[in-house]
Write a protein that holds these residues in place. Structure first.
Motif, PDB file in Angstrom:
ATOM      1  N   PHE A  23       0.917  -1.376   0.169  1.00 40.55           N
ATOM      2  CA  PHE A  23       0.052  -0.075  -0.011  1.00 40.55           C
ATOM      3  C   PHE A  23       0.918   1.263   0.060  1.00 40.55           C
ATOM      4  O   PHE A  23       1.991   1.192   0.322  1.00 40.55           O
ATOM      5  N   CYS A  44      -3.333   4.282   1.459  1.00 36.74           N
ATOM      6  CA  CYS A  44      -4.228   3.777   0.599  1.00 36.74           C
ATOM      7  C   CYS A  44      -4.018   2.238   0.387  1.00 36.74           C
ATOM      8  O   CYS A  44      -2.973   1.976  -0.318  1.00 36.74           O
ATOM      9  N   TYR A  45      -4.943   1.727   0.714  1.00 38.47           N
ATOM     10  CA  TYR A  45      -4.990   0.179   0.619  1.00 38.47           C
ATOM     11  C   TYR A  45      -5.917  -0.540  -0.446  1.00 38.47           C
ATOM     12  O   TYR A  45      -6.878   0.267  -0.926  1.00 38.47           O
ATOM     13  N   HIS A  46      -5.650  -1.772  -0.772  1.00 40.40           N
ATOM     14  CA  HIS A  46      -6.233  -2.261  -1.642  1.00 40.40           C
ATOM     15  C   HIS A  46      -6.213  -3.886  -1.228  1.00 40.40           C
ATOM     16  O   HIS A  46      -5.565  -4.568  -1.656  1.00 40.40           O
ATOM     17  N   HIS A  51     -10.692  -0.640  -2.840  1.00 32.77           N
ATOM     18  CA  HIS A  51      -9.969   0.369  -2.563  1.00 32.77           C
ATOM     19  C   HIS A  51     -10.308   1.333  -1.499  1.00 32.77           C
ATOM     20  O   HIS A  51     -11.166   1.777  -1.704  1.00 32.77           O
ATOM     21  N   ASP A  52      -9.515   1.597  -0.439  1.00 33.17           N
ATOM     22  CA  ASP A  52     -10.076   2.501   0.384  1.00 33.17           C
ATOM     23  C   ASP A  52      -9.007   3.161   1.080  1.00 33.17           C
ATOM     24  O   ASP A  52      -7.600   2.826   0.841  1.00 33.17           O
ATOM     25  N   GLY A  84     -13.929   5.060   1.221  1.00 33.02           N
ATOM     26  CA  GLY A  84     -14.174   3.988   0.481  1.00 33.02           C
ATOM     27  C   GLY A  84     -15.481   3.414   0.254  1.00 33.02           C
ATOM     28  O   GLY A  84     -16.489   4.024   0.825  1.00 33.02           O
ATOM     29  N   HIS A 144      -6.023   6.620  -6.335  1.00 31.84           N
ATOM     30  CA  HIS A 144      -6.261   5.440  -5.747  1.00 31.84           C
ATOM     31  C   HIS A 144      -7.901   5.155  -5.649  1.00 31.84           C
ATOM     32  O   HIS A 144      -8.414   4.145  -5.728  1.00 31.84           O
TER      33      HIS A 144
END
Length: 148
Positions: A23, A44-46, A51-52, A84, A144
């Motif tokens: 991330f 920014c994670y996935h 994606h949130d 998200g 993102h």
């Protein structure tokens, strides 16, 4: 109030502690017409195709121009939100959460606000304005969440 993301923001690629998924974490200053206004961290994670972003914003009633990160004013607080998908809602939504939950308790953050404390805080509207500015103007966060 005119906000501007400082061009010296930093983006680091990291791995999630829970699953090792890569991330990006953005760290930056936001300035207004008077100078330093806020510090933000956007992770920014996935995970599993979702994606949130988790955004913490540090706000202060008095920024020390010589050491804004290490000399907090008496009113320094940190707000947090998750941005998200939310069940039952089309598109991206913002949800207020406890601030900087995974971060160490250091002076940089001042008082980390719980969701309840944030809802009652007089700077809540300014916090949401700041989050809107990040979502619209930080290229890493925008790309993102919105693919732009």
């Amino acid at each position: 109030m005119e906000l501007a993301i400082d061009p010296d923001r930093q983006v680091k690629s990291l791995a999630c502690d829970c699953c090792e998924t890569p991330f990006d974490r953005v760290t930056g200053f936001i300035n207004n017409e008077n100078g330093a206004y806020a510090i933000y961290f956007a992770s920014c994670y996935h995970h599993d195709g979702v994606h949130d972003a988790w955004i913490d914003v540090i706000m202060d009633d008095h920024w020390d121009a010589d050491a804004p990160a290490t000399r907090p004013g008496a009113g320094r607080v940190t707000f947090g939100c998750r941005v998200g998908p939310v069940e039952g809602h089309d598109g991206v939504a913002c949800s207020l959460v406890g601030a900087a939950r995974l971060a160490a308790d250091i002076p940089l953050y001042g008082r980390k606000l719980s969701r309840g404390e944030a809802l009652d805080h007089p700077w809540l509207v300014a916090y949401w304005d700041t989050v809107d500015h990040i979502l619209e103007n930080d290229p890493t966060v925008s790309a993102h969440l919105y693919g732009v």
